[in-house]
Design a protein around this motif. Sequence first.
Motif, PDB file in Angstrom:
ATOM      1  N   UNK A 196     -13.073 -21.434  29.477  1.00 20.60           N
ATOM      2  CA  UNK A 196     -14.447 -21.903  29.606  1.00 20.60           C
ATOM      3  C   UNK A 196     -14.624 -22.270  31.072  1.00 20.60           C
ATOM      4  N   UNK A 197     -15.810 -22.058  31.613  1.00 17.66           N
ATOM      5  CA  UNK A 197     -16.000 -22.342  33.037  1.00 17.66           C
ATOM      6  C   UNK A 197     -16.158 -23.829  33.320  1.00 17.66           C
ATOM      7  N   UNK A 205     -13.401 -29.110  24.412  1.00 13.68           N
ATOM      8  CA  UNK A 205     -14.653 -29.856  24.262  1.00 13.68           C
ATOM      9  C   UNK A 205     -15.732 -28.994  23.611  1.00 13.68           C
ATOM     10  N   UNK A 206     -15.838 -27.740  24.043  1.00 10.76           N
ATOM     11  CA  UNK A 206     -16.850 -26.846  23.476  1.00 10.76           C
ATOM     12  C   UNK A 206     -16.535 -26.520  22.017  1.00 10.76           C
ATOM     13  N   UNK A 207     -15.273 -26.269  21.727  1.00 11.43           N
ATOM     14  CA  UNK A 207     -14.875 -25.931  20.361  1.00 11.43           C
ATOM     15  C   UNK A 207     -14.801 -27.150  19.446  1.00 11.43           C
ATOM     16  N   UNK A 208     -14.812 -28.339  20.064  1.00 12.32           N
ATOM     17  CA  UNK A 208     -14.699 -29.600  19.322  1.00 12.32           C
ATOM     18  C   UNK A 208     -13.411 -29.643  18.499  1.00 12.32           C
ATOM     19  N   UNK A 263     -18.408 -18.477  22.796  1.00 10.86           N
ATOM     20  CA  UNK A 263     -19.265 -17.393  23.285  1.00 10.86           C
ATOM     21  C   UNK A 263     -20.722 -17.842  23.382  1.00 10.86           C
ATOM     22  N   UNK A 264     -21.181 -18.603  22.411  1.00  9.53           N
ATOM     23  CA  UNK A 264     -22.602 -18.937  22.297  1.00  9.53           C
ATOM     24  C   UNK A 264     -23.007 -20.228  23.002  1.00  9.53           C
ATOM     25  N   UNK A 265     -22.075 -21.091  23.282  1.00  9.03           N
ATOM     26  CA  UNK A 265     -22.395 -22.408  23.843  1.00  9.03           C
ATOM     27  C   UNK A 265     -23.007 -22.274  25.245  1.00  9.03           C
ATOM     28  N   UNK A 286     -27.321 -13.944  17.996  1.00  6.81           N
ATOM     29  CA  UNK A 286     -27.188 -14.196  19.433  1.00  6.81           C
ATOM     30  C   UNK A 286     -28.096 -13.267  20.230  1.00  6.81           C
ATOM     31  N   UNK A 287     -28.204 -13.542  21.518  1.00  7.20           N
ATOM     32  CA  UNK A 287     -29.022 -12.715  22.401  1.00  7.20           C
ATOM     33  C   UNK A 287     -28.156 -11.741  23.206  1.00  7.20           C
TER      34      UNK A 287
END
Length: 252
Positions: free
Chosen positions: A129-130, A170-173, A189-191, A228-229
């Motif tokens: 993750x960036x 943190x993003x994946x919790x 991917x979507x966050x 998703x977009x």
Amino acid sequence: MTMQAKHWSSLIQPGITAIVGAGGKTTVLAKLVEYGGLEGQPTLVTTTTKLYESQVALWNPYYGTDFNEAEEACHKAMHRGRCAAWFSGVDGTKVTSLPAKAIDEMHMVHPKWQILVEADGAKEKWLKAPKNSEPVIPTQTNTTIGVVNLQMLGTQLTPEHVHNIEEVSAIMERPEGAVVTPSMLARLVLHPQGLFQYSRGRRILFCTGYDTVQHRIIDDFLDRLADSKLAMIVLADGYKASCEIARVLRWQ
């Protein structure tokens, strides 16, 4: 045209393509150079981060910050039927980045060139993750390709395979050591601060390691991306030199 050439051709176009993520970015870049060359697509490779000099040496890069000299060097390479490469310099074993503004300027002068930009680093890990400061994506970018390695499905979140593990957790919790599930990978991917943070243009998800995971698990992951977009999802067997596209799913 072979099926591989047809698949890769769907990713080749004039303009700036930024490549982000982990688990095969440099491989994707090299394949776009290879198949772009077969199509006669003028191509320039550069970066807004750092790359190992050994990874780009075959393109005989121009090193420097003078725009006119760089443009001339690129023209010479393309005239000889080769891919051009431009980096600001060399720092130890790595080539150093160009300012995004310089890449935008080159695109505006040469809109028919394919300019491939590796836009963040991952230290050869499978997933990342960036941080807030990355990726650095030129403003004129018309496609962002986000790379993940599907081998992370069923694998624990550990520093061995994950770059910026605190951000990923943190993003994946989920804590470090948790086993990655389809829902966790889809969340990355979507966050908004996930794989496509700061992305521009159409977004393409490129998944390596398709042949290493049970397809029912991958299908679960894909189902979670249905709304998703993303413009396209590419599923590729292998990783690094063995990477070959198996499926291309057009999402929009």
